[in-house]
Motif scaffolding. Structure first.
Motif, short mmCIF file in Angstrom:
data_model
loop_
_atom_site.label_atom_id
_atom_site.label_comp_id
_atom_site.label_asym_id
_atom_site.label_seq_id
_atom_site.Cartn_x
_atom_site.Cartn_y
_atom_site.Cartn_z
N ARG A 172 0.88 -1.17 0.05
CA ARG A 172 0.05 -0.07 -0.24
C ARG A 172 0.83 1.17 -0.12
NH1 ARG A 172 -3.65 -2.93 4.54
NH2 ARG A 172 -5.24 -3.72 3.12
N ALA A 173 2.02 1.31 0.71
CA ALA A 173 2.94 2.44 0.97
C ALA A 173 3.32 2.83 -0.54
CB ALA A 173 3.80 2.22 2.01
N SER A 174 3.94 1.45 -1.05
CA SER A 174 4.32 1.62 -2.48
C SER A 174 3.52 2.40 -3.49
CB SER A 174 4.97 0.11 -2.79
OG SER A 174 5.57 0.36 -4.20
N VAL A 175 2.30 1.60 -3.52
CA VAL A 175 1.31 2.33 -4.45
C VAL A 175 0.99 3.61 -4.10
CG1 VAL A 175 -1.27 1.97 -5.21
CG2 VAL A 175 -0.01 -0.07 -4.89
N LYS A 176 1.00 4.02 -2.96
CA LYS A 176 0.52 5.34 -2.57
C LYS A 176 1.47 6.35 -3.13
CE LYS A 176 -0.30 8.30 1.45
NZ LYS A 176 -0.18 8.60 2.85
N THR A 177 2.92 5.96 -2.92
CA THR A 177 4.03 6.71 -3.30
C THR A 177 4.06 6.79 -4.90
OG1 THR A 177 5.30 6.01 -1.68
CG2 THR A 177 6.34 6.78 -3.31
N ARG A 178 3.66 5.82 -5.55
CA ARG A 178 3.59 6.11 -7.00
C ARG A 178 2.49 6.74 -7.60
NH1 ARG A 178 6.97 1.70 -9.11
NH2 ARG A 178 7.50 0.20 -7.53
N LEU A 179 1.52 6.76 -6.74
CA LEU A 179 0.28 7.55 -7.23
C LEU A 179 0.25 8.95 -6.56
CD1 LEU A 179 -2.61 5.01 -6.92
CD2 LEU A 179 -1.30 5.68 -8.76
N GLU A 180 1.02 9.37 -5.73
CA GLU A 180 1.00 10.78 -4.98
C GLU A 180 1.17 11.82 -6.12
OE1 GLU A 180 2.00 10.26 -0.42
OE2 GLU A 180 3.63 10.86 -1.83
N PRO A 181 2.20 11.66 -7.13
CA PRO A 181 2.39 12.91 -8.13
C PRO A 181 0.99 12.74 -9.00
CG PRO A 181 4.24 11.31 -8.01
CD PRO A 181 3.38 10.77 -7.27
N TYR A 182 0.35 11.75 -9.53
CA TYR A 182 -0.93 12.07 -10.21
C TYR A 182 -1.62 12.64 -9.38
CZ TYR A 182 -5.28 10.71 -12.22
OH TYR A 182 -6.53 10.70 -12.94
N TYR A 183 -2.37 12.40 -8.26
CA TYR A 183 -3.14 13.07 -7.37
C TYR A 183 -2.82 14.43 -7.18
CZ TYR A 183 -5.84 8.91 -7.16
OH TYR A 183 -6.59 7.81 -7.24
N TYR A 184 -1.61 14.76 -6.88
CA TYR A 184 -1.17 16.18 -6.64
C TYR A 184 -1.31 17.01 -7.68
CZ TYR A 184 1.88 19.78 -5.14
OH TYR A 184 2.27 21.01 -4.87
N ASP A 185 -0.88 16.37 -9.05
CA ASP A 185 -0.78 17.35 -10.25
C ASP A 185 -2.57 17.37 -10.46
OD1 ASP A 185 1.50 17.98 -10.07
OD2 ASP A 185 2.17 16.36 -11.30
N SER A 186 -3.09 16.30 -10.84
CA SER A 186 -4.26 16.08 -11.63
C SER A 186 -5.54 16.47 -10.90
CB SER A 186 -4.46 14.99 -12.28
OG SER A 186 -4.61 13.76 -11.42
N VAL A 187 -5.50 15.78 -9.33
CA VAL A 187 -6.68 16.02 -8.60
C VAL A 187 -6.77 17.24 -7.93
CG1 VAL A 187 -8.20 14.84 -6.90
CG2 VAL A 187 -7.08 13.69 -8.21
N TYR A 188 -5.68 17.75 -7.40
CA TYR A 188 -5.68 18.68 -6.36
C TYR A 188 -5.11 19.93 -7.09
CZ TYR A 188 -6.12 15.28 -2.74
OH TYR A 188 -6.63 14.23 -2.07
N ASN A 189 -4.40 19.75 -8.20
CA ASN A 189 -3.86 20.91 -8.99
C ASN A 189 -3.35 22.22 -8.20
OD1 ASN A 189 -3.52 21.74 -11.65
ND2 ASN A 189 -5.28 22.64 -11.94
N GLN A 190 -3.24 22.19 -7.18
CA GLN A 190 -2.59 23.12 -6.33
C GLN A 190 -2.08 22.31 -5.08
OE1 GLN A 190 -2.30 26.43 -6.86
NE2 GLN A 190 -3.59 26.09 -8.82
N PRO A 191 -0.95 22.78 -4.65
CA PRO A 191 -0.37 22.47 -3.37
C PRO A 191 -1.18 22.44 -2.29
CG PRO A 191 1.14 23.94 -4.30
CD PRO A 191 -0.19 23.87 -5.13
N SER A 192 -1.40 21.29 -1.39
CA SER A 192 -2.11 21.34 -0.28
C SER A 192 -1.58 22.29 0.89
CB SER A 192 -2.39 19.87 0.43
OG SER A 192 -2.83 19.16 -0.56
N GLU A 193 -2.19 22.65 1.64
CA GLU A 193 -1.49 23.51 2.94
C GLU A 193 -0.52 22.69 3.28
OE1 GLU A 193 -4.63 24.32 5.85
OE2 GLU A 193 -3.89 26.52 5.81
N GLY A 194 0.59 23.68 3.59
CA GLY A 194 1.81 22.84 4.06
C GLY A 194 2.70 22.16 3.02
#
Length: 198
Positions: A172-194
């Motif tokens: 799960r940690a590995s999958v999360k790490t691999r997917l973080e850039p995608y969600y960061y860029d395409s879902v949130y499109n903006q940096p989260s607080e912090g």
């Protein structure tokens, strides 16, 4: 009729009841095998290996003892061993995964854009899972897709329950790490607080 009663009747000679056992597990076993084969691009062999799994199970049914494992656990073990044996024959290096009857279908209420985005996310998750080491991938599929409990997974993978939990944590940690850039860029499109863009 329970699996136990079916198996007892089959052992007593009513071999036609084996088709009922196949009906109960064929879809799950086929999907599991398909997942196992996907990353090696051998998913075209899934149906053949599924048939081989049920044939092996039928031939060995007389030796099956419910006190050692449930029928489903025993069947998954045969399926996994059948796939690993085939992969060794193919000498394909990395071991596979993903797709089939597990493909989430977009609800009818989704607009086309939502369905496309969901399809992209599903594909990214599949690709991330495909890249996991074989035992992590198997554990994750058996837990998340097949909803097996820790003990069943431990029996199938010949691991302790604590090892299975460790495999799942790392997967799960590995999958999360691999997917973080995608969600960061395409879902949130903006940096989260912090969080800051690099």
């Amino acid at each position: 009729m329970t699996d136990s009663l079916l198996i007892q009747e089959i052992k007593n000679g009513d071999v036609e009841l084996y088709s009922e056992l196949m009906r109960r597990y064929q879809r799950k076993i086929l999907a599991f095998i398909y997942h196992m084969l996907k990353s090696s691009n051998l998913e075209i062999m899934a149906e053949d290996l599924c048939s081989e799994t049920f044939y092996k199970a039928y031939k060995s049914l007389h030796s099956f003892r419910e006190v050692d494992a449930s029928f489903s656990t025993w069947l998954y073990t045969i399926a996994r061993n059948t796939v690993l044996s085939e992969l060794r024959k193919q000498k394909n290096g990395s071991i596979p995964l993903e797709e089939s009857g597990y493909t989430p279908v977009a609800p009818n209420s989704m607009v086309p854009e939502q369905a496309v985005l969901r399809g992209e996310r599903v594909q990214m998750v599949r690709e991330a899972i495909d890249q996991l080491p074989e035992k992590q991938r198997s554990a994750l599929i058996l837990r998340e897709y097949d909803q097996l409990d820790y003990q069943e997974i431990a029996d199938i993978l010949c691991q302790s329950v604590s090892s299975v939990k460790s495999l799942l944590f790392r997967a799960r940690a590995s999958v999360k790490t691999r997917l973080e850039p995608y969600y960061y860029d395409s879902v949130y499109n903006q940096p989260s607080e912090g969080m800051k863009r690099k």
